[in-house]
Design an enzyme around this catalytic site. Structure first.
Site, PDB file in Angstrom:
ATOM      1  N   HIS A  33       0.388   1.643 -13.242  1.00  0.00           N
ATOM      2  CA  HIS A  33       1.194   0.523 -13.760  1.00  0.00           C
ATOM      3  C   HIS A  33       2.672   0.923 -13.718  1.00  0.00           C
ATOM      4  O   HIS A  33       3.028   2.021 -14.159  1.00  0.00           O
ATOM      5  CB  HIS A  33       0.766   0.189 -15.199  1.00  0.00           C
ATOM      6  CG  HIS A  33       1.515  -0.995 -15.732  1.00  0.00           C
ATOM      7  ND1 HIS A  33       1.252  -2.290 -15.323  1.00  0.00           N
ATOM      8  CD2 HIS A  33       2.559  -1.079 -16.593  1.00  0.00           C
ATOM      9  CE1 HIS A  33       2.089  -3.106 -15.921  1.00  0.00           C
ATOM     10  NE2 HIS A  33       2.895  -2.411 -16.691  1.00  0.00           N
ATOM     11  N   ILE A  81      -7.613  -9.441 -11.310  1.00  0.00           N
ATOM     12  CA  ILE A  81      -8.160  -8.908 -12.578  1.00  0.00           C
ATOM     13  C   ILE A  81      -9.614  -8.476 -12.352  1.00  0.00           C
ATOM     14  O   ILE A  81     -10.376  -9.179 -11.677  1.00  0.00           O
ATOM     15  CB  ILE A  81      -8.094 -10.011 -13.673  1.00  0.00           C
ATOM     16  CG1 ILE A  81      -6.641 -10.339 -14.014  1.00  0.00           C
ATOM     17  CG2 ILE A  81      -8.910  -9.641 -14.908  1.00  0.00           C
ATOM     18  CD1 ILE A  81      -5.976  -9.416 -15.013  1.00  0.00           C
ATOM     19  N   LEU A  82      -9.982  -7.323 -12.914  1.00  0.00           N
ATOM     20  CA  LEU A  82     -11.381  -6.875 -12.800  1.00  0.00           C
ATOM     21  C   LEU A  82     -12.214  -7.503 -13.913  1.00  0.00           C
ATOM     22  O   LEU A  82     -11.743  -7.656 -15.036  1.00  0.00           O
ATOM     23  CB  LEU A  82     -11.471  -5.353 -12.929  1.00  0.00           C
ATOM     24  CG  LEU A  82     -10.857  -4.501 -11.829  1.00  0.00           C
ATOM     25  CD1 LEU A  82     -11.231  -3.045 -12.052  1.00  0.00           C
ATOM     26  CD2 LEU A  82     -11.286  -4.955 -10.445  1.00  0.00           C
ATOM     27  N   MET A  87      -4.109  -6.698  -7.247  1.00  0.00           N
ATOM     28  CA  MET A  87      -3.549  -7.780  -8.051  1.00  0.00           C
ATOM     29  C   MET A  87      -4.583  -8.768  -8.588  1.00  0.00           C
ATOM     30  O   MET A  87      -4.228  -9.797  -9.123  1.00  0.00           O
ATOM     31  CB  MET A  87      -2.473  -8.526  -7.241  1.00  0.00           C
ATOM     32  CG  MET A  87      -1.288  -7.646  -6.898  1.00  0.00           C
ATOM     33  SD  MET A  87      -0.541  -6.854  -8.350  1.00  0.00           S
ATOM     34  CE  MET A  87       0.751  -5.878  -7.591  1.00  0.00           C
ATOM     35  N   GLY A  99       0.782  -1.237   0.000  1.00  0.00           N
ATOM     36  CA  GLY A  99       0.000   0.000   0.000  1.00  0.00           C
ATOM     37  C   GLY A  99       0.808   1.276   0.000  1.00  0.00           C
ATOM     38  O   GLY A  99       0.327   2.304   0.503  1.00  0.00           O
ATOM     39  N   THR A 100       2.005   1.272  -0.605  1.00  0.00           N
ATOM     40  CA  THR A 100       2.750   2.539  -0.627  1.00  0.00           C
ATOM     41  C   THR A 100       2.069   3.560  -1.541  1.00  0.00           C
ATOM     42  O   THR A 100       2.151   4.767  -1.302  1.00  0.00           O
ATOM     43  CB  THR A 100       4.218   2.346  -1.070  1.00  0.00           C
ATOM     44  OG1 THR A 100       4.261   1.868  -2.410  1.00  0.00           O
ATOM     45  CG2 THR A 100       4.962   1.397  -0.148  1.00  0.00           C
ATOM     46  N   ASN A 101       1.406   3.086  -2.586  1.00  0.00           N
ATOM     47  CA  ASN A 101       0.662   4.035  -3.436  1.00  0.00           C
ATOM     48  C   ASN A 101      -0.556   4.587  -2.700  1.00  0.00           C
ATOM     49  O   ASN A 101      -0.903   5.755  -2.855  1.00  0.00           O
ATOM     50  CB  ASN A 101       0.263   3.378  -4.761  1.00  0.00           C
ATOM     51  CG  ASN A 101       1.401   3.397  -5.762  1.00  0.00           C
ATOM     52  OD1 ASN A 101       1.713   4.433  -6.329  1.00  0.00           O
ATOM     53  ND2 ASN A 101       2.052   2.260  -5.943  1.00  0.00           N
ATOM     54  N   ASN A 159      -5.820   3.091 -12.814  1.00  0.00           N
ATOM     55  CA  ASN A 159      -4.810   2.116 -12.391  1.00  0.00           C
ATOM     56  C   ASN A 159      -3.430   2.757 -12.478  1.00  0.00           C
ATOM     57  O   ASN A 159      -3.180   3.600 -13.332  1.00  0.00           O
ATOM     58  CB  ASN A 159      -4.863   0.895 -13.324  1.00  0.00           C
ATOM     59  CG  ASN A 159      -3.829  -0.163 -12.952  1.00  0.00           C
ATOM     60  OD1 ASN A 159      -3.680  -0.515 -11.777  1.00  0.00           O
ATOM     61  ND2 ASN A 159      -3.101  -0.672 -13.935  1.00  0.00           N
TER      62      ASN A 159
HETATM   63  C1  GAR Z   1       3.171  -0.920  -7.486  1.00  0.00           C
HETATM   64  O1  GAR Z   1       4.469  -0.866  -8.024  1.00  0.00           O
HETATM   65  C2  GAR Z   1       2.137  -0.880  -8.591  1.00  0.00           C
HETATM   66  O2  GAR Z   1       2.503  -0.061  -9.655  1.00  0.00           O
HETATM   67  C3  GAR Z   1       2.116  -2.336  -9.015  1.00  0.00           C
HETATM   68  O3  GAR Z   1       2.193  -3.052  -7.804  1.00  0.00           O
HETATM   69  C4  GAR Z   1       2.921  -2.287  -6.833  1.00  0.00           C
HETATM   70  C5  GAR Z   1       2.084  -2.186  -5.574  1.00  0.00           C
HETATM   71  O4  GAR Z   1       2.798  -1.553  -4.531  1.00  0.00           O
HETATM   72  N1  GAR Z   1       0.924  -2.639  -9.770  1.00  0.00           N
HETATM   73  C6  GAR Z   1       0.911  -3.468 -10.809  1.00  0.00           C
HETATM   74  O5  GAR Z   1       1.876  -4.104 -11.179  1.00  0.00           O
HETATM   75  C7  GAR Z   1      -0.439  -3.597 -11.515  1.00  0.00           C
HETATM   76  N2  GAR Z   1      -0.284  -4.205 -12.800  1.00  0.00           N
HETATM   77  P1  GAR Z   1       2.061  -0.862  -3.298  1.00  0.00           P
HETATM   78  O6  GAR Z   1       1.101  -1.891  -2.689  1.00  0.00           O
HETATM   79  O7  GAR Z   1       3.174  -0.544  -2.352  1.00  0.00           O
HETATM   80  O8  GAR Z   1       1.347   0.356  -3.782  1.00  0.00           O
END
Ligand code: GAR
Length: 208
Positions: free
Chosen positions: A110, A93-94, A91, A12-14, A108
């Protein structure tokens, strides 16, 4: 004020970048009202709880058919009155039901410059492994709307990040997060909440 629902699966850093941007007053037209996780043990849930944000868990494996899971997720998001859904490291798929119910209202993030290193099988660390294997000198991140083509929806923002000698997938992932993802995802969300993203077909225009 738009209701923002963030879907997560892991660290969940994003999500944290979105919460921090909100706390700095950078997301004026919306508020994160709920965090939905595909994984009950995701640290992202703790981040939400620490910030007083409601949480829900929905697991694909609790449904015997994908269509039933798709319908349940759609209902959950409707019950939360979501105006914007953000996939922040989600993670699962929708399905087509949820995508159609929220057309051009799902963003999203990416971890590559789409159309490179995207589509089925390209997620998380795998994206950075593929970029290093290919030997690209520049990678980055893309914030885009979700449609029924995996990683194929209208692009909102992209930011490039340099690959450096000796990078491992982990080191590159961290640099892409810090220099690109954590900046463009909150920015894309803020633009959406201010009605500043105009979508025409598969392209977008920022009307600032
Ligand atoms: C992030 O790097 C995001 O871009 C990627 O998963 C990571 C989640 O990190 N998403 C994908 O690859 C989707 N195709 P987070 O949980 O720390 O945000």
């Amino acid at each position: 004020m738009k209701n923002i629902v963030v879907l997560v699966s892991g660290g969940g850093t994003n999500l944290q970048a979105l919460i921090d941007a909100q706390n700095r007053g950078e997301i004026t037209g919306g508020k994160i009202t709920c965090v939905v996780s595909s994984n009950p043990d995701a640290y992202a849930l703790t981040r939400a709880q620490n910030n007083g944000i409601a949480t829900e868990v929905i697991r694909r494996k609790d449904y015997d058919a994908f269509e039933k899971y798709d319908a349940a997720l759609t209902e959950l998001l409707k019950s939360k009155n979501a105006d914007l859904i953000v996939l922040a490291g989600f993670m699962t798929i929708l399905g087509s039901q949820v995508i159609r119910a929220f057309e051009n209202r799902i963003i999203n993030i990416h971890p590559a410059l789409i159309p490179s290193f995207c589509g089925e099988g390209f997620y998380g660390l795998r994206v950075h492994e593929a970029a290093l294997e290919k030997g690209v000198k520049v990678t980055g991140a893309t914030a885009h709307f979700v449609n029924e083509i995996c990683d194929g929806g209208p692009i909102i923002l992209q930011k490039a990040v340099a690959v450096q000698n000796g990078d491992t997938p982990e080191v590159l992932q961290k640099r892409v997060m810090e220099q690109a993802e954590w900046q463009i995802l909150p920015k894309a969300v803020a633009l959406f909440c201010e009605d500043k993203i105009k979508v025409t077909g598969n392209t977008t225009e920022i009307t600032e």
